[in-house]
Structure formats: structure tokens, C-alpha cells
Enzyme design. Structure first.
Site, PDB file in Angstrom:
ATOM      1  CD  GLU A  61      -1.838  -2.396   1.395  1.00  0.00           C
ATOM      2  OE1 GLU A  61      -0.697  -2.688   1.798  1.00  0.00           O
ATOM      3  OE2 GLU A  61      -2.748  -3.245   1.260  1.00  0.00           O
ATOM      4  CG  HIS A 130      -9.966  -6.903   8.129  1.00  0.00           C
ATOM      5  ND1 HIS A 130      -8.781  -7.097   8.783  1.00  0.00           N
ATOM      6  CD2 HIS A 130      -9.759  -7.347   6.866  1.00  0.00           C
ATOM      7  CE1 HIS A 130      -7.906  -7.653   7.949  1.00  0.00           C
ATOM      8  NE2 HIS A 130      -8.473  -7.811   6.786  1.00  0.00           N
TER       9      HIS A 130
HETATM   10  C1  LIG Z   1      -2.163  -4.576   4.378  1.00  0.00           C
HETATM   11  C2  LIG Z   1      -3.222  -5.448   3.795  1.00  0.00           C
HETATM   12  N1  LIG Z   1      -3.560  -5.280   2.502  1.00  0.00           N
HETATM   13  C3  LIG Z   1      -4.507  -6.048   1.946  1.00  0.00           C
HETATM   14  C4  LIG Z   1      -5.156  -7.003   2.692  1.00  0.00           C
HETATM   15  C5  LIG Z   1      -6.248  -7.862   2.066  1.00  0.00           C
HETATM   16  N2  LIG Z   1      -5.723  -9.225   1.883  1.00  0.00           N
HETATM   17  C6  LIG Z   1      -5.971 -10.160   2.799  1.00  0.00           C
HETATM   18  S1  LIG Z   1      -5.231 -11.570   2.444  1.00  0.00           S
HETATM   19  C7  LIG Z   1      -4.592 -10.983   1.010  1.00  0.00           C
HETATM   20  C8  LIG Z   1      -3.744 -11.875   0.166  1.00  0.00           C
HETATM   21  C9  LIG Z   1      -2.545 -12.354   0.899  1.00  0.00           C
HETATM   22  O1  LIG Z   1      -1.913 -13.361   0.222  1.00  0.00           O
HETATM   23  P1  LIG Z   1      -0.728 -14.181   0.845  1.00  0.00           P
HETATM   24  O2  LIG Z   1       0.112 -13.296   1.703  1.00  0.00           O
HETATM   25  O3  LIG Z   1      -0.041 -14.856  -0.253  1.00  0.00           O
HETATM   26  O4  LIG Z   1      -1.399 -15.237   1.834  1.00  0.00           O
HETATM   27  P2  LIG Z   1      -2.492 -16.353   1.544  1.00  0.00           P
HETATM   28  O5  LIG Z   1      -3.815 -15.698   1.657  1.00  0.00           O
HETATM   29  O6  LIG Z   1      -2.233 -16.929   0.207  1.00  0.00           O
HETATM   30  O7  LIG Z   1      -2.334 -17.342   2.642  1.00  0.00           O
HETATM   31  C10 LIG Z   1      -4.968  -9.662   0.832  1.00  0.00           C
HETATM   32  C11 LIG Z   1      -4.609  -8.826  -0.321  1.00  0.00           C
HETATM   33  C12 LIG Z   1      -4.801  -7.115   4.055  1.00  0.00           C
HETATM   34  N3  LIG Z   1      -5.406  -7.993   4.872  1.00  0.00           N
HETATM   35  N4  LIG Z   1      -3.826  -6.343   4.570  1.00  0.00           N
END
Ligand SMILES: Cc1ncc(C[n+]2csc(CCOP(=O)(O)OP(=O)(O)O)c2C)c(N)n1
Lengths: 331, 349
Positions: A61, A130
Site C-alpha cells: 500500500e 478490518h
Molecule cells: C495490508 C493489507 N492489505 C490487503 C489485505 C487484504 N488481503 C488479505 S489476504 C490478502 C492476500 C494475501 O496473500 P498471501 O500473503 O499470499 O497469503 P495467503 O492468503 O495466500 O495465505 C490480501 C490482499 C490485508 N489484509 N492487509
């Protein structure tokens, strides 16, 4: 007003139209392109405008908002989508220290015509990290403008305005409202809604309610109860912009009703509601027949448990009670 | 893969020599209990998903199905006094760490008997008695916190290791790089475990990452990097053991890259249309549980009947957890203001 659209569609149309109008407008953020947006606000934009203008980012971000700010400084018109404003906290340095200060710090040489948009507020059992109403973070900062529409028609007209604005605009939507429907002007009817203009969405003479964003809808429910059960007519001011906020409309309404309740979704301390209440108390003191009432979230991190979440958030009944108190109904 | 080939024929084998190592070092009973943990996690997630569809679980719920070997293999390389911290896809880590499935399910249901009294929910599970430090839902947010936990144990001259789980999508956050650098500078015994399931929500890694061999990220900080097949419980365990030993003995950070895959959508609300069924089917050829099942049978440690019994027991554990959660009470409304501070001079309104 001749059709019903969702809040989501309204935003989508605004993006479509503005991207067609101005080639300098581009959209950037997590999942905005191939996924059509985490909440599908950018649906179809990738197909229409291609990957040069609808750009997926990594989860970074601070980085991609900074890229937006740099690009805006060079006179493009970035729209940066925050998946939610809870994550925009990571970009606060970029927004507060860079975007907000650019014009002033450069002695007027530079602009930052960026829009940073996405949902804010409580989403429904999303828990402490959230479900936050963080508009005060931006409303506090000179150099930013902050808009928070509560209806589809407003969402469209206001987003178009935000994109055309020469200064940085924080545009806060709501996960809960994306599916809300409302009347809106026809698709081919071009309109914008100025920054800093409130809208009286219901006229009444007994008490003013000032509100914005999602809890506006709770306030509407409260107004109906107040009218039906207590014969109290509320003048309902949907603030729409919270920086700048429409002092004239509030003043006119309070001069008419002499009572006011400020309703916000978020925490009470150092909040937008507290700021507006303070302005009313100072500037309209002579017109007030009761202390400024306030309705807000309980002063706690959002709990996950469904009953506690409901207990924490302001409800229509809280607005009813606050208005009854402001109108001395109970006495 | 043609349809008439049976699962077993197409299933990829585990690294056999690591299975031998595990048998020797852990013993048969422990290996079987790790296998059981994987099955329990899978059945628990089945029930969690079902409960979500019934609206008993709400909000965001991220299932761990497919990734079981990561949590089970890695956490079993730790001592009980080591510390675990994870992101929001953490039901599996919680169970692998020994949290009570009843109380985890109750947390998902938002009940007072949940591990955080209904306050945290699916994304914010904590159980400090088990040295399980959450449950963190801001992507990347817990990485420096993990380094801080290692800082504290180091500060007190304890020889505990902190193990931090996160998805590959988190590596693009600035805090990953800040934490990695400081962990190396301050000699912190923290093991960063990347569970690379290929997708961050709908974004496949190579679309947003200049570097896809994520072990390279460690190089920038002169950090020791390890890698394993995240669908091979033995490989995860053995690799994690090396990393944990290194972190403990040298008091240095380490990075582990686990090549894994999630079977379900990102969360319960994601239909996962960004990948096709063939891809998922192909990935299931290295299903961590199936591969272990085969291995156990091949080694004559278990017969097919024993495996079914284990599965039945896991299903029962999961449905018991749902019953427990169903019957538990929602928190008292008065508890809304609990635990915000120890002491607070205003009335909390
Ligand atoms: C700072 C932030 N930005 C966006 C999100 C929304 N978000 C939640 S999970 C996710 C994807 C994360 O992917 P990864 O780190 O690969 O973990 P996975 O879900 O595959 O276990 C996003 C974009 C968030 N929770 N926090």
C-alpha cells in the site's frame, strides 16, 4: 431520476465515464484488473481500457499509493484503490506527508490530483483490524479533501468530481453499501456533485440530524420511527463531504430546528463527529435549545462476536433516543 | 492426467529418505500423530466451511485445506517453549500447535468459550498458554512483531526460537524487508516461513513480483534460506528442523520457502475463477495427506482400515467441535468493554 442502480454500479460508471473523458485517468490497486476488484467496483475496466490503465499491484500500500502520488505530481490523474481503508493505514505516510503537503510545500508549484478510494467502516463480523471508521485520520489533515457518499446517485456524481479535482481526495465507500440500490439519473445524463456540499435528504422542523456514509441509512430508519411513533420531524443532513464540510447547510438547518444530533459510525474521541459538534456548539450556540447530541460507535476495538459487534455499533434506536433527548421528548 | 488413472498411480511420492530420517529421529508414534494432525486440520476446515455456509461463522474465513503439511511439518520442528505467530489463514497452525479444536471452533462461531472469548474471530486466534501468538490479519503486519518476539527471547538469554508464518503475497510489504534486515542486524532467532501457495487472493505471484524464487529475497539481507516441498510433511519437517537448529544455535534469522497450494478460494467468499479445475486437480497429485497415507501403507505402519479409522476420528473431532461451538453461549454484552485496558479512568462509552 428514472432508474435504480447499486452503489457499486454507480462507482463503476463514474470510473468508466471519467476514464473515457480523460486519458490521464488510470486505476491502480490490489486485484483491480484481472479480478475486477475485490468488491467488483472495477468490473469490466480492464477489458475496456487495457492493462496500461487498469493496473494490478502487489500488496504494497505504501508503495503503490506513493507511485500514484508521484504520477499525480507529474499531472496524470491516478485513482488508487485501497482494498479497504484499514490497509490505507500503511500508506498514511505517503498520503499525509506527501500528497497532502505537495502544493503548499512546493509554494504552489506542484499539484497532487490523486483520488484514493475504497471501502471504509464496519463490514460485518470482520473483527478488530478490518472494521474501522478511520475518516478522522484524513479529515484532520490540511491539504486533503474527504468525501463519503451514502447513496448510489451521490456516489457517482461525487466520484466524478473527486477525479476532476486538482487536489488529493480521499474517497471512502463502504463494503456494506456496495449492494444498496437507489435512484440515480439516467446513464447518459452527465452530472457532478461539488466537494463540500451537503444534501438535505429529508425535511423536518423538530431536530437536525447530521450524518454521512453508511450510518445515514440507520438515520433514515430512525427518522421514520421518530415520525411515526413520536411525531418528531427530523431535518436529515447527509454531509457527503467531511473535509470541507458544508457549514452553511448545517447552520440553516439548525437555525430552523434549534436542535441537532451528529451521527457517525466510528469512535467518539477526536472524531469527525466531535469536530462537527464542536463547530456547531461554538458557531450556532445562540440557536441551540439543547446540547449537541452525539451517536457513535462504542469506544472499543471492534469485537468479532456478532452480538458484541451490534452492541458496539451505533444503531437506529440510538439515533431515536438521541433525538428524543435533544427534543426533550422524554420530559 | 487421464480420468481413468487412479489417484494412487498419479500421486507423487514423498522423499523417502526423509521419511526414514523422521522415523529414526521422531519414532513411529510421533510420525503417525503428525499424520493425524494433518487429517484433523482437513476435517476441521471441512466443518468450518460448512458452518460458514450456514452463517454460523461470518466475516472473513480463510481455509487452510491443502496446506496442512506446512503447519504440521514446521511446528513439529519446534520445542513446546518456542513461539509461533501466523497470519489470518491460521486455523491449521493453531490446531498443529495443540489448541483445543472445540475452543477454536467456538471462536469462529463468535462464542464466549472461544480462544479469545469471541473477540478475535477466525483471523485473530491467540492462545498464549500454547505459545501461539496469533492470528494477524493485516498482510505483513506481524513480520516485525515476530522479530520483536525473537528480540525479547534473545534479550532475556532464552534459547527459544520464534517461527513466523505468512503467505508469499506478504513479501512485497515494506515491513518484510525492514524486519528481515533488522533480524539479521540484531541477530534474532526468528524463522520466517513463507507458505507460497502461488496466489495472493487472485494474484499469481509472477504477475506482481520481479523475483519469483523467493529464497533470493533472503540474500539481500545475507540471511540463510531454506526451501522445501510444502506438500511433503517430511520435507517440511526436516527443512524446518535445520532452520530452527540454525536459528537457535547461531542465534540468527532464517527464511524457509515452502512450495504449497491452497485448494479452496482465498476466503469463503472467493469463487477462485482465476485458476482452472485442471490446475487444482494437478496440484492434488501431491496432496500432503494422500502422499502420507500411501507412505504409511507402503511402510506397513498402517493398513487401509487404520487410515479410515483415523479419518473417522478426525471427522468426529470436527463435528464435536461444531456441537461444542453450537451449544456455547455468545459473550455477555458487558464484556464489550473488557480487556481494552487494564485500567481506564473514563467510563468507556
Ligand atoms: C495490508 C493489507 N492489505 C490487503 C489485505 C487484504 N488481503 C488479505 S489476504 C490478502 C492476500 C494475501 O496473500 P498471501 O500473503 O499470499 O497469503 P495467503 O492468503 O495466500 O495465505 C490480501 C490482499 C490485508 N489484509 N492487509
Amino acid at each position: 431520476m428514472s432508474r435504480e442502480i447499486t452503489y457499486r454500479q454507480a462507482l463503476n460508471e463514474a470510473l468508466f465515464e471519467e476514464m473515457h473523458r480523460d486519458e490521464d485517468v488510470f486505476l491502480m490497486g490490489e486485484e483491480v484488473a484481472e479480478y475486477d476488484g475485490a468488491y467488483k467496483v472495477s468490473k469490466g475496466l480492464l477489458d475496456e481500457f487495457g492493462s496500461d490503465r487498469v493496473i494490478d499491484t502487489p500488496i504494497a500500500e505504501a508503495g503503490f499509493s506513493g507511485i500514484g502520488i508521484g504520477a499525480a505530481m507529474m499531472e496524470t490523474r491516478p485513482v488508487i484503490e485501497m482494498m479497504t481503508f484499514n490497509f490505507a493505514i500503511l500508506a498514511l505516510d505517503q498520503i499525509l506527508n506527501n500528497a497532502a503537503k505537495l502544493r503548499s510545500m512546493s509554494g504552489g508549484q506542484l499539484s497532487c490530483p490523486i483520488v484514493i478510494r475504497g471501502p471504509g467502516g464496519a463490514g460485518g463480523a470482520l473483527g478488530a483490524t478490518h472494521s474501522q471508521s478511520l475518516e478522522a485520520q484524513y479529515a484532520h489533515v490540511p491539504g486533503l479533501k474527504v468525501m463519503m457518499p451514502s447513496t448510489p446517485a451521490d456516489a457517482k456524481g461525487m466520484l466524478k468530481t473527486a477525479i476532476r479535482d486538482p487536489d488529493p481526495v480521499i474517497f471512502i465507500e463502504s463494503e456494506v453499501m456496495y449492494n444498496f440500490t437507489g435512484e440515480a439519473p439516467d446513464a447518459d445524463e452527465e452530472y457532478t456533485i461539488p466537494v463540500g456540499s451537503a444534501d438535505i435528504k429529508r425535511e423536518g422542523s423538530d431536530c437536525t440530524v447530521v450524518t454521512w456514509s453508511r450510518v445515514y441509512h440507520d438515520a433514515v430508519d430512525a427518522c421514520e420511527t421518530l415520525e411515526e411513533e413520536y411525531d418528531i420531524d427530523v431535518d436529515l443532513v447527509d454531509l457527503r463531504s467531511i473535509r470541507p464540510f458544508d457549514k452553511e447547510t448545517i447552520a440553516e438547518s439548525v437555525k430552523k430546528t434549534n436542535r441537532v444530533v451528529v451521527v457517525e459510525e466510528g469512535w467518539p474521541h477526536a472524531s469527525v463527529g466531535s469536530s462537527i459538534s464542536s463547530w456547531i456548539s461554538r458557531e450556532l450556540f445562540d440557536f441551540l435549545d439543547a446540547p449537541v447530541g452525539r451517536v457513535h460507535q462504542r469506544d472499543v476495538p471492534m469485537p468479532y462476536a456478532f452480538n458484541l459487534e451490534a452492541e458496539s455499533l451505533p444503531q437506529a434506536e440510538d439515533v431515536v433516543e438521541a433525538v428524543k433527548e435533544a427534543t426533550y421528548y422524554s420530559f | 492426467m487421464s480420468d481413468n488413472e487412479s489417484e494412487n498411480e498419479t500421486l507423487m511420492a514423498l522423499k523417502a529418505e526423509l521419511g526414514d530420517q523422521a522415523l529414526e529421529e521422531l519414532g513411529e508414534e510421533k510420525v503417525v500423530s503428525m499424520y493425524k494432525d494433518m487429517v484433523r486440520i482437513r476435517r476441521f476446515e471441512d466443518q468450518a466451511g460448512r458452518a460458514y455456509q450456514q452463517k454460523k461463522v461470518k466475516g472473513f474465513c480463510h481455509l487452510y485445506t491443502g496446506q496442512e503439511a506446512c503447519a504440521v511439518g514446521a511446528i513439529n520442528a519446534l520445542r513446546d517453549d518456542d513461539n509461533v505467530i501466523a497470519a489470518y489463514r491460521e486455523h491449521g497452525h493453531a490446531l498443529a500447535r495443540g489448541l483445543d479444536p472445540d475452543r477454536v471452533m467456538a471462536e469462529l462461531f463468535g462464542k464466549a468459550a472461544g480462544v479469545t472469548n469471541g473477540k478475535g474471530g477466525s483471523m485473530h486466534l491467540f492462545n498464549v498458554d500454547k505459545n501461539f501468538y496469533g492470528g494477524w490479519a493485516i498482510v505483513g503486519g506481524h513480520l516485525p512483531v515476530a522479530a520483536g518476539m525473537a528480540f525479547a527471547t534473545e534479550y532475556r538469554d532464552l534459547d527459544e526460537v520464534t517461527m513466523c508464518f505468512f503467505g508469499e503475497g506478504s513479501i512485497h510489504q515494506g515491513v518484510f524487508h525492514e524486519a528481515a534486515n533488522m533480524a539479521e542486524v540484531y541477530d534474532l532467532p526468528v524463522v520466517f516461513v513463507i507458505e507460497d501457495n502461488r496466489y495472493a487472493m487472485g494474484t499469481e505471484l509472477s504477475r506482481v513480483s520481479a523475483v519469483t524464487d523467493l529464497k533470493k529475497k533472503a540474500k539481500a539481507y545475507d540471511m540463510k534460506a531454506f526451501g522445501a516441498d510444502g506438500q511433503d510433511m517430511f520435507d517440511v519437517w526436516s527443512t524446518s528442523k535445520d532452520a530452527v537448529d540454525y536459528a537457535r544455535n547461531e542465534s540468527r534469522p532464517a527464511l524457509i520457502h515452502l512450495d504449497t497450494y491452497r485448494y479452496k478460494g482465498h476466503s469463503m467468499t472467493d469463487p477462485a475463477t482465476y485458476r482452472d479445475k485442471d490446475e487444482v486437480a494437478d496440484e492434488q497429485r501431491r496432496d500432503p495427506i494422500q502422499r502420507m497415507s500411501n507412505w504409511l501403507v507402503d511402510q506397513e505402519i498402517m493398513a487401509d482400515d487404520d487410515l479410515s479409522e483415523i479419518d473417522e476420528a478426525a471427522k468426529e473431532m470436527a463435528s464435536d467441535a461444531v456441537d461444542f461451538a453450537d451449544q456455547a453461549d455468545f459473550p455477555d454484552l458487558d464484556s464489550l468493554t473488557d480487556d481494552v485496558y487494564v485500567d481506564w479512568p473514563w467510563e468507556i462509552r
